[in-house]
Design a protein around this motif. Structure first.
Motif, PDB file in Angstrom:
ATOM      1  N   CYS A   1     -10.104 -26.151   3.449  1.00 21.06           N
ATOM      2  CA  CYS A   1      -8.745 -25.608   3.489  1.00 21.06           C
ATOM      3  C   CYS A   1      -7.801 -26.317   2.503  1.00 21.06           C
TER       4      CYS A   1
ATOM      5  N   GLY B   1      -5.539 -17.315   5.558  1.00 22.38           N
ATOM      6  CA  GLY B   1      -4.822 -16.873   4.356  1.00 22.38           C
ATOM      7  C   GLY B   1      -3.468 -17.546   4.203  1.00 22.38           C
ATOM      8  N   LYS B   2      -3.053 -18.279   5.205  1.00 25.33           N
ATOM      9  CA  LYS B   2      -1.729 -18.924   5.152  1.00 25.33           C
ATOM     10  C   LYS B   2      -1.761 -20.148   4.230  1.00 25.33           C
ATOM     11  N   PRO B   3      -0.781 -20.267   3.335  1.00 25.35           N
ATOM     12  CA  PRO B   3      -0.757 -21.420   2.420  1.00 25.35           C
ATOM     13  C   PRO B   3      -0.548 -22.734   3.172  1.00 25.35           C
TER      14      PRO B   3
ATOM     15  N   GLN C   1      -5.192 -23.531   1.452  1.00 19.84           N
ATOM     16  CA  GLN C   1      -5.055 -22.276   2.174  1.00 19.84           C
ATOM     17  C   GLN C   1      -5.870 -22.327   3.462  1.00 19.84           C
TER      18      GLN C   1
END
Lengths: 152, 137
Positions: B71, B85-87, B81
């Motif tokens: 991640c 999909g969240k930064p 990420q």
């Protein structure tokens, strides 16, 4: 002038009083905790998408949360579960009829019949690629973070 | 005269406002955390060991997260990420000064992510090493 300054001082004190009280040991509201914790990794999915049985099952297995450890301390867990259960969908809705809610409630919003149906034909391959995953609601639904999804 | 009065009333208000707002988080610093973990481990932090640990593929954890880099990517000065999909903001404190300033967050995320990647809690030594590396970039 003195009267103005007194008013100013009193006004400031009145404004600061709640902030001071809040800074001591009152925990944030359950809703604030829900938003803070759940949106750390994904959209804080609105409670109305799943029945209370689903939320309890999810909140009681956070160390195994869709492939990751999302564990919380007990106070936060209890507060957030309470918030979700309170605002959950009614358990007798048609969408949940095929599930045995007591033993195997749905855990993924993306598996619900209406969700699959709504997204099956109208989502282009490009949109899916851009979103990366079907849980990335805000990639297409601009109002998703406010719980608004009827913009398609 | 007028200004002096104003200052008398406003200065304490401003100070109070500053004192009350960040009190919720920001209760520690990267250096303080490294020191605390080193003390607990009984040895100095080793940034190179932390780098190797962060970049390695581990076993024993959950199948979808074999490494910190799954991640956070191989470059902690860049964003990562989440699998959703969240930064994720950069981990290096030089580019993201908010990192490692909230002890509750540090505890929570080491517990979660070590368990996801390794299937166990990280040792105090491992935490000291990783923080030392992330704080040296």
């Amino acid at each position: 002038m003195v009267r103005l300054l007194t008013a100013l001082a009193l006004g400031t004190a009145a404004l600061l009083a709640p902030a001071l009280a809040g800074a001591q040991d009152t925990p944030p509201s359950p809703e604030a905790q829900f938003t803070e914790e759940c949106s750390a990794c994904h959209l804080a999915f609105p409670a109305f998408f799943l029945p209370k049985e689903s939320w309890s099952a999810i909140m009681n297995d956070l160390p195994n949360h869709f492939g990751e450890d999302a564990s919380l301390d007990n106070d936060a867990m209890t507060a957030i579960e309470g918030y979700l259960v309170k605002h959950a969908a009614r358990s007798n809705r048609r969408a949940f009829r095929k599930y045995d809610l007591e033993t195997a409630p749905p855990l993924r919003i993306t598996e619900l019949g209406w969700f699959v149906h709504e997204h099956s034909n109208e989502v282009s391959r490009a949109a899916k690629k851009r979103a990366g995953t079907m849980t990335n609601c805000a990639a297409c639904h601009r109002g998703a973070e406010r719980g608004y999804f009827d913009d398609d | 005269m007028k200004h002096r009065y104003l200052a008398c009333f406003l200065a304490p208000s401003v100070l109070l406002a500053i004192a009350t707002t960040p009190a919720l988080a920001q209760d520690t610093s990267p250096a303080a955390q490294i020191e605390a973990f080193s003390l607990e481990a009984g040895r100095a932090a080793d940034a190179e060991a932390g780098k190797a640990f962060f970049l390695a593929s581990h076993s024993g954890g959950k199948p979808d997260t074999p490494s910190c880099t799954t991640c956070h990517t191989m470059d902690p000065t860049k964003g990562g990420q989440a699998r959703t999909g969240k930064p994720i903001e950069p981990m290096a404190s030089s580019v993201n000064p908010a990192r490692f300033t909230d002890s509750a967050k540090i505890t929570k995320w080491f517990r979660r992510n070590c368990n996801s990647v390794l299937g166990r809690e990280c040792t105090a030594g491992e935490k000291a090493d990783v923080l030392a590396w992330l704080n040296s970039l």
